[in-house]
Design a protein around this motif. Structure first.
Motif, PDB file in Angstrom:
ATOM      1  N   ILE A 121      30.799  24.708  34.981  1.00 35.62           N
ATOM      2  CA  ILE A 121      31.739  25.964  34.732  1.00 35.62           C
ATOM      3  C   ILE A 121      32.955  25.786  34.856  1.00 35.62           C
ATOM      4  O   ILE A 121      33.918  26.623  34.669  1.00 35.62           O
ATOM      5  N   GLY A 122      33.519  24.640  35.654  1.00 29.90           N
ATOM      6  CA  GLY A 122      34.659  24.535  35.737  1.00 29.90           C
ATOM      7  C   GLY A 122      35.079  24.925  37.052  1.00 29.90           C
ATOM      8  O   GLY A 122      34.247  25.657  37.959  1.00 29.90           O
ATOM      9  N   SER A 123      36.330  25.243  37.288  1.00 27.13           N
ATOM     10  CA  SER A 123      36.955  25.789  38.723  1.00 27.13           C
ATOM     11  C   SER A 123      36.973  27.352  38.755  1.00 27.13           C
ATOM     12  O   SER A 123      37.571  27.848  39.509  1.00 27.13           O
ATOM     13  N   LYS A 124      36.346  28.028  37.637  1.00 26.61           N
ATOM     14  CA  LYS A 124      36.277  29.558  37.587  1.00 26.61           C
ATOM     15  C   LYS A 124      35.059  29.967  38.674  1.00 26.61           C
ATOM     16  O   LYS A 124      34.851  31.133  38.493  1.00 26.61           O
ATOM     17  N   GLU A 125      34.152  29.119  39.387  1.00 32.38           N
ATOM     18  CA  GLU A 125      33.153  29.714  39.964  1.00 32.38           C
ATOM     19  C   GLU A 125      33.509  30.753  40.822  1.00 32.38           C
ATOM     20  O   GLU A 125      32.845  31.841  41.075  1.00 32.38           O
ATOM     21  N   ALA A 126      34.674  31.025  41.722  1.00 29.59           N
ATOM     22  CA  ALA A 126      34.931  31.882  42.700  1.00 29.59           C
ATOM     23  C   ALA A 126      35.319  33.063  41.948  1.00 29.59           C
ATOM     24  O   ALA A 126      34.726  34.099  42.300  1.00 29.59           O
ATOM     25  N   GLU A 127      35.844  32.917  40.609  1.00 32.27           N
ATOM     26  CA  GLU A 127      36.124  34.293  39.926  1.00 32.27           C
ATOM     27  C   GLU A 127      34.830  34.933  39.394  1.00 32.27           C
ATOM     28  O   GLU A 127      34.674  36.044  39.338  1.00 32.27           O
ATOM     29  N   ILE A 128      34.071  33.900  39.109  1.00 34.55           N
ATOM     30  CA  ILE A 128      32.762  34.372  38.286  1.00 34.55           C
ATOM     31  C   ILE A 128      32.032  35.039  39.464  1.00 34.55           C
ATOM     32  O   ILE A 128      31.198  36.195  39.327  1.00 34.55           O
ATOM     33  N   VAL A 129      31.734  34.536  40.747  1.00 31.18           N
ATOM     34  CA  VAL A 129      31.040  35.132  41.625  1.00 31.18           C
ATOM     35  C   VAL A 129      31.582  36.421  42.087  1.00 31.18           C
ATOM     36  O   VAL A 129      30.836  37.359  42.275  1.00 31.18           O
ATOM     37  N   GLU A 130      32.853  36.491  42.179  1.00 34.60           N
ATOM     38  CA  GLU A 130      33.737  37.582  42.719  1.00 34.60           C
ATOM     39  C   GLU A 130      33.216  38.745  41.527  1.00 34.60           C
ATOM     40  O   GLU A 130      32.831  39.948  42.046  1.00 34.60           O
ATOM     41  N   ASN A 131      33.206  38.617  40.259  1.00 36.63           N
ATOM     42  CA  ASN A 131      32.983  39.403  39.259  1.00 36.63           C
ATOM     43  C   ASN A 131      31.484  40.063  39.380  1.00 36.63           C
ATOM     44  O   ASN A 131      31.143  41.077  39.282  1.00 36.63           O
ATOM     45  N   ILE A 132      30.575  38.973  39.583  1.00 32.92           N
ATOM     46  CA  ILE A 132      29.353  39.434  39.908  1.00 32.92           C
ATOM     47  C   ILE A 132      29.065  40.357  41.147  1.00 32.92           C
ATOM     48  O   ILE A 132      28.327  41.029  41.162  1.00 32.92           O
ATOM     49  N   ASN A 133      29.666  40.013  42.025  1.00 38.61           N
ATOM     50  CA  ASN A 133      29.636  40.786  43.409  1.00 38.61           C
ATOM     51  C   ASN A 133      30.002  42.231  43.065  1.00 38.61           C
ATOM     52  O   ASN A 133      29.313  43.121  43.574  1.00 38.61           O
ATOM     53  N   LYS A 134      31.155  42.147  42.415  1.00 41.32           N
ATOM     54  CA  LYS A 134      31.467  43.581  42.220  1.00 41.32           C
ATOM     55  C   LYS A 134      30.527  44.529  41.547  1.00 41.32           C
ATOM     56  O   LYS A 134      30.252  45.641  41.665  1.00 41.32           O
ATOM     57  N   ILE A 135      29.940  43.796  40.165  1.00 39.95           N
ATOM     58  CA  ILE A 135      29.131  44.394  39.551  1.00 39.95           C
ATOM     59  C   ILE A 135      27.668  44.868  40.340  1.00 39.95           C
ATOM     60  O   ILE A 135      27.102  45.886  40.218  1.00 39.95           O
ATOM     61  N   SER A 136      27.518  43.759  41.122  1.00 43.30           N
ATOM     62  CA  SER A 136      26.183  44.126  41.932  1.00 43.30           C
ATOM     63  C   SER A 136      26.316  45.043  42.838  1.00 43.30           C
ATOM     64  O   SER A 136      25.382  45.972  42.953  1.00 43.30           O
ATOM     65  N   ASN A 137      27.533  45.300  43.708  1.00 43.40           N
ATOM     66  CA  ASN A 137      27.863  46.340  44.575  1.00 43.40           C
ATOM     67  C   ASN A 137      27.772  47.629  43.770  1.00 43.40           C
ATOM     68  O   ASN A 137      27.295  48.629  44.436  1.00 43.40           O
ATOM     69  N   GLN A 138      28.367  47.742  42.527  1.00 42.86           N
ATOM     70  CA  GLN A 138      28.544  48.902  41.638  1.00 42.86           C
ATOM     71  C   GLN A 138      27.112  49.540  41.468  1.00 42.86           C
ATOM     72  O   GLN A 138      26.710  50.710  41.509  1.00 42.86           O
TER      73      GLN A 138
END
Length: 144
Positions: A121-138
């Motif tokens: 996925i390239g260097s976007k892992e941190a961004e992807i993880v952050e977005n998944i965490n936001k969704i999970s928390n909501q």
């Protein structure tokens, strides 16, 4: 058949489960070097960072039930990686020397897994993880 795939691929539930299965398979492959599943390795890492942690807190961190955490701790205790120390009503969880030595293998497995993700996925892992965490928390706020 392609209509069914398209319909499923537009479903968050299906897609997140598919991602979870694929990531889980990769993690299982990388964690073979530890002799542990990734979840058991998470548990050991948590105790490594906070010696004397109570089971309830481990469950909260891992988003797992007390009974599941108890089973995991039982298994890791049987492998002489963890030990329980009774303090009042609580059991405090500590690593054994063998458990402490296992941390280097666990750290290497995490590094291997992260490198594998990055290749895909390239260097976007941190961004992807952050977005998944936001969704999970909501979603977590809605299902409690």
């Amino acid at each position: 058949m392609s209509e069914i795939k398209a319909e499923l691929n537009n479903c968050l539930y299906f897609t997140s489960n598919k991602l979870s299965r694929m990531i889980g398979k990769m993690a299982d492959q990388e964690f073979k070097i530890t002799g542990l599943s990734p979840t058991y390795a998470f548990l050991l890492s948590i105790v490594n960072k906070k010696e004397g942690i109570v089971q309830k807190e481990i469950g909260e961190i891992l988003h797992m039930s007390s009974s599941t955490i108890t089973r995991f701790i039982d298994k890791l205790e049987n492998q002489a990686l963890l030990k329980r120390v009774k303090k009042g009503k609580n059991s405090l969880i500590y690593l054994t020397e063998k458990g402490k030595q296992k941390q280097a293998e666990i750290d290497q497995a995490w590094e291997n897994l992260h490198q594998r993700y990055e290749k895909i996925i390239g260097s976007k892992e941190a961004e992807i993880v952050e977005n998944i965490n936001k969704i999970s928390n909501q979603i977590e706020k809605e299902v409690k």
